[in-house]
Enzyme design. Structure first.
Site, PDB file in Angstrom:
ATOM      1  N   ARG A 149      42.326  44.743  35.597  1.00  0.00           N
ATOM      2  CA  ARG A 149      42.495  45.094  37.001  1.00  0.00           C
ATOM      3  C   ARG A 149      41.595  46.291  37.279  1.00  0.00           C
ATOM      4  O   ARG A 149      41.273  47.073  36.369  1.00  0.00           O
ATOM      5  CB  ARG A 149      43.947  45.468  37.298  1.00  0.00           C
ATOM      6  CG  ARG A 149      44.963  44.369  37.003  1.00  0.00           C
ATOM      7  CD  ARG A 149      46.382  44.874  37.281  1.00  0.00           C
ATOM      8  NE  ARG A 149      47.379  43.834  37.061  1.00  0.00           N
ATOM      9  CZ  ARG A 149      48.070  43.673  35.931  1.00  0.00           C
ATOM     10  NH1 ARG A 149      47.857  44.493  34.913  1.00  0.00           N
ATOM     11  NH2 ARG A 149      48.961  42.704  35.823  1.00  0.00           N
ATOM     12  N   HIS A 245      38.734  41.902  41.317  1.00  0.00           N
ATOM     13  CA  HIS A 245      39.739  40.940  40.857  1.00  0.00           C
ATOM     14  C   HIS A 245      39.125  39.562  40.604  1.00  0.00           C
ATOM     15  O   HIS A 245      39.664  38.784  39.807  1.00  0.00           O
ATOM     16  CB  HIS A 245      40.864  40.839  41.887  1.00  0.00           C
ATOM     17  CG  HIS A 245      42.228  40.895  41.267  1.00  0.00           C
ATOM     18  ND1 HIS A 245      42.695  41.987  40.547  1.00  0.00           N
ATOM     19  CD2 HIS A 245      43.240  39.993  41.228  1.00  0.00           C
ATOM     20  CE1 HIS A 245      43.917  41.750  40.118  1.00  0.00           C
ATOM     21  NE2 HIS A 245      44.262  40.547  40.505  1.00  0.00           N
ATOM     22  N   HIS A 271      50.341  39.904  32.311  1.00  0.00           N
ATOM     23  CA  HIS A 271      51.270  39.297  33.255  1.00  0.00           C
ATOM     24  C   HIS A 271      52.687  39.390  32.701  1.00  0.00           C
ATOM     25  O   HIS A 271      52.932  39.005  31.558  1.00  0.00           O
ATOM     26  CB  HIS A 271      50.930  37.815  33.482  1.00  0.00           C
ATOM     27  CG  HIS A 271      49.710  37.616  34.310  1.00  0.00           C
ATOM     28  ND1 HIS A 271      48.954  36.457  34.268  1.00  0.00           N
ATOM     29  CD2 HIS A 271      49.094  38.425  35.230  1.00  0.00           C
ATOM     30  CE1 HIS A 271      47.935  36.562  35.101  1.00  0.00           C
ATOM     31  NE2 HIS A 271      48.002  37.733  35.689  1.00  0.00           N
TER      32      HIS A 271
END
Length: 299
Positions: A149, A245, A271
């Site tokens: 990120r 992204h 995640h």
């Protein structure tokens, strides 16, 4: 409304201490609760979080719907559900007024990705004759090769580089840390930037360990990284709306296309849920067909 402020403060502490969320995430969670509190105050509805009813919530959502799209309305309802579940968990309430309120169904937008050729063109457009060129190349290579990120990139420390072991330590959402593999090519590019450019920058106090620096010796902002990538895309006439992204999405998609399993991709991307990673399954149906052909007994 004081009776709301107390419970919102307790909720913030719960999110920070029990859930371990970062300040920005906490503010996002309580934003919708503040909206409900303001609505009650403006409309003269004197009711505490312990007594607010489903009918009041429904009316609030109905009036808010006029200015919200389906996605924003879903987020609003989700935020309120989280708050009232907290009250339920802490035994402030015996029931939640959100129990029968449904979240609107929204289509899941597939992320934009770049082909390997487009990524090569993007990185190839960087002007390496300028000092910031080496830095920009190292940043884009790191974004793509490690699937970071943008917030993880700009907060990357020199002390987070474990090149001998082939990993970098990444601090993600909620200050959760993970180790991500990093290839030899990207290691070489980062070392080149550090040895030829970063070593000659007058580093400002507090940024001694920050990997990617601006010309003034401070860390970069998210906006600076966005601008760098958008300018490169414009330079090569890339007719796609891209951001940092996009490189992260491309990282995951290309891994999947080349045979990586979802669990490994989930761990590398940080995640929390495998469901988030599963969105990449929709991006390459050819890959899925090949999986059936290779592994199903009725191929």
């Amino acid at each position: 409304m004081n009776k709301w402020t107390t419970f919102i403060t307790d909720y913030k502490n719960y999110l920070r201490i029990e859930r371990g969320l970062a300040a920005n995430s906490i503010e996002n969670y309580v934003y919708d609760v503040y909206k409900l509190s303001d609505y009650l105050e403006v409309n003269g509805i004197d009711v505490s979080p312990l007594k607010v009813t489903e009918e009041i919530i429904q009316q609030f959502i109905y009036q808010s719907a006029a200015e919200l799209n389906a996605s924003s309305r879903a987020r609003l309802i989700s935020g309120l559900k989280s708050f009232f579940n907290f009250l339920l968990f802490e035994e402030y309430r015996n029931t939640t007024p959100m129990e029968l309120i449904e979240v609107p169904k929204i289509g899941r937008k597939l992320p934009d990705i770049l082909s390997t050729e487009e990524i090569d063109r993007l990185i190839g457009a960087i002007d390496l004759s300028k000092p910031e060129g080496e830095r920009n190349r190292a940043m884009l290579e790191t974004l793509y090769s490690c699937g970071l990120r943008v917030s993880e990139l700009i907060n990357l420390k020199i002390s987070d580089l474990f090149f001998e072991e082939g990993f970098i330590k990444v601090t993600g959402k909620g200050s959760k840390q993970r180790f991500v593999p990093i290839g030899g090519t990207t290691q070489k590019i980062i070392n080149g930037y550090c040895n030829t450019i970063r070593n000659h920058i007058a580093v400002q106090k507090g940024h001694e360990d920050t990997l990617f620096l601006n010309r003034r010796g401070k860390g970069l902002t998210r906006a600076m990284v966005f601008t760098i990538i958008k300018n490169l895309a414009k330079h090569i006439n890339l007719n796609k709306t891209i951001s940092p992204h996009t490189l992260r999405h491309s990282f995951a998609t290309h891994l999947l296309e080349n045979g990586a399993d979802l669990r490994s991709i989930q761990l590398m991307m940080g995640h929390e849920s495998i469901t988030t990673t599963e969105i990449y399954m929709h991006l390459d149906r050819t890959f899925l067909s090949n999986i059936i052909s290779a592994y199903h007994p009725r191929k």
